[in-house]
Enzyme design. Structure first.
Site, mmCIF file in Angstrom:
data_model
loop_
_atom_site.group_PDB
_atom_site.id
_atom_site.type_symbol
_atom_site.label_atom_id
_atom_site.label_comp_id
_atom_site.label_asym_id
_atom_site.label_seq_id
_atom_site.Cartn_x
_atom_site.Cartn_y
_atom_site.Cartn_z
ATOM 1 N N GLN A 96 0.833 -1.199 0.000
ATOM 2 C CA GLN A 96 0.000 0.000 0.000
ATOM 3 C C GLN A 96 0.870 1.252 0.000
ATOM 4 O O GLN A 96 1.804 1.370 0.803
ATOM 5 C CB GLN A 96 -0.941 0.056 1.200
ATOM 6 C CG GLN A 96 -1.957 1.208 1.060
ATOM 7 C CD GLN A 96 -2.830 1.406 2.270
ATOM 8 O OE1 GLN A 96 -2.351 1.794 3.328
ATOM 9 N NE2 GLN A 96 -4.130 1.158 2.122
ATOM 10 N N CYS A 127 -6.575 7.253 5.420
ATOM 11 C CA CYS A 127 -5.927 7.521 6.699
ATOM 12 C C CYS A 127 -6.478 8.809 7.323
ATOM 13 O O CYS A 127 -6.462 9.863 6.678
ATOM 14 C CB CYS A 127 -4.421 7.635 6.508
ATOM 15 S SG CYS A 127 -3.545 7.922 8.062
#
Length: 402
Positions: A96, A127
């Site tokens: 990722q 995030c």
């Protein structure tokens, strides 16, 4: 790529009242086939090769490494290169990336392709950590549709050079007044991504409250021509089954629910195959899994002291609900060697059974709702202005989050 679920030696198993079987086909990501449509979400400081191996020993799925920043990878920072390292038997090497500059993200994807460092790439737009969002990254970035489009389009183009499927993971939006997931999902689909994963929370929620599965269902309905994965509040195999039934997703993404419970992937595989058995380990079996995790961390870090410091954060997760006194928990959280750890685990009540509901449910820190940290004037427009465009190239830091 599906692993055979492993029941902990001596671990009792239980079953829900009525076994269910989901008619859910394997997850297809480009040329990759994930037989069990379950994805381990990248978690900073958690999903290293040690934890991924432990999870893989219990069940099948796609196991994603910790997030790395595109700039750190391109600059070949030793820690970032170590974080994307995979075991030889990880049949799908999944990485990722985080980034806010299309050029740097493109360079990082090209590096992964040309140096054969990955088989699947995921982009992080989910995030909620302030040090990420205040730079315009993570869950803040899809608000700027032009920047989001540039990053995803560039990344897909570079990944296509090596035939690698590229996916995106995102949240509903910044807050309930600034939702981005439907538009971002369509942009990603049009750019050619292999799948879109949605965490049913906003950045403002962090991990608090309840995940909005109805938003996941709306995204599934809006994108009938690309796989959609659901993430948020999957604490058990039954939760995963319920999410699939309620939202129609093609697979599930599991994060905090597997902290201290790597056997959850065995439960998930069993549920998706229509088997009623569930892994419900007694205290002795949990201790054995905890010790194996520590051993694997020693191999990963190649430093016993560092590995034992790292395992300390897992104590509360593994022993949640079990009869382990505060003094022993404190000593486990201060352990320095494998020998010392083995001795402490040897004092556990070997006959203590699985404690039932007390060992289940939410784990990890949820945080509390808060106003997201954002770049100056970020919400004034859905597109970048000249100042923001100038600043964004310098915004990538060596950050972690998930």
């Amino acid at each position: 790529m599906t692993a055979v679920p492993t029941v902990l030696p001596g671990a009792p198993t239980g079953a829900p009242a009525e076994p269910v079987r989901l008619e859910l086909p394997p997850l297809h990501l480009g040329r990759l086939t994930v037989d069990t449509p379950v994805v381990l979400a990248p978690m900073a400081g958690i999903t290293n090769t040690a934890f991924r191996r432990l999870c893989r020993e219990f069940g099948g799925g796609l196991y994603v490494a910790e997030m790395v920043t595109s700039r750190a990878l391109v600059e070949r920072h030793p820690e970032s290169l170590r974080m994307i390292r995979h075991d030889d038997d990880e049949t799908v090497r999944s990485v990722q990336l985080y980034g806010v500059d299309p050029v740097t993200v493109g360079q990082a994807v090209r590096m992964l392709v040309e140096e054969d460092l990955a088989d699947h790439i995921d982009l992080n737009f989910g995030c909620p950590v302030p040090k990420v969002t205040k730079r315009g990254g993570g869950s803040a970035l899809p608000w700027k549709t032009d920047l989001f489009t540039q990053i995803v389009t560039t990344a897909v183009r570079e990944a296509d050079q090596g035939g690698l499927p590229l996916t995106v993971k995102m949240r509903k939006g910044i807050d309930e007044d600034h939702l981005t997931y439907l538009e971002a999902g369509r942009i990603a689909r049009d750019a050619g991504v292999a799948a879109v994963a949605l965490h049913g929370r906003t950045a403002a929620q962090f991990y608090s409250g309840t995940a909005d599965w109805s938003a996941i269902a709306r995204l599934r309905e809006a994108l009938p021509d690309v796989p959609v994965l659901g993430n948020g509040d999957i604490w058990s195999a039954e939760d995963a089954v319920r999410m699939v039934r309620e939202t129609g997703v093609d697979g599930v993404v599991v994060g905090r629910g597997c902290q201290g419970r790597p056997w959850l992937f065995g439960d998930l595989q069993a549920a998706f195959e229509g088997r009623a058995d569930r892994i419900q380990p007694g205290l002795a079996e949990v201790g054995e899994a905890f010790f194996r995790h520590a051993q694997l961390l020693v191999e990963y870090f190649e430093d016993e002291g560092k590995a034992l410091r790292d395992i300390r954060k897992h104590v509360a997760w593994y022993f949640k609900g079990y009869a382990v006194g505060g003094e022993l928990r404190a000593r486990l959280a201060q352990v320095n060697t494998l020998e010392e750890l083995r001795g402490l685990l040897g004092t556990l009540d070997a006959d203590a059974p699985y404690p039932g509901a007390d060992a289940e449910g939410p784990r990890g820190r949820a945080g509390s709702p808060k106003r997201p940290a954002l770049p100056d004037r970020w919400l004034e427009s859905r597109t970048m202005d000249s100042d923001q465009t100038r600043d964004i190239a310098a915004a990538e830091l060596d950050v972690s989050g998930g």
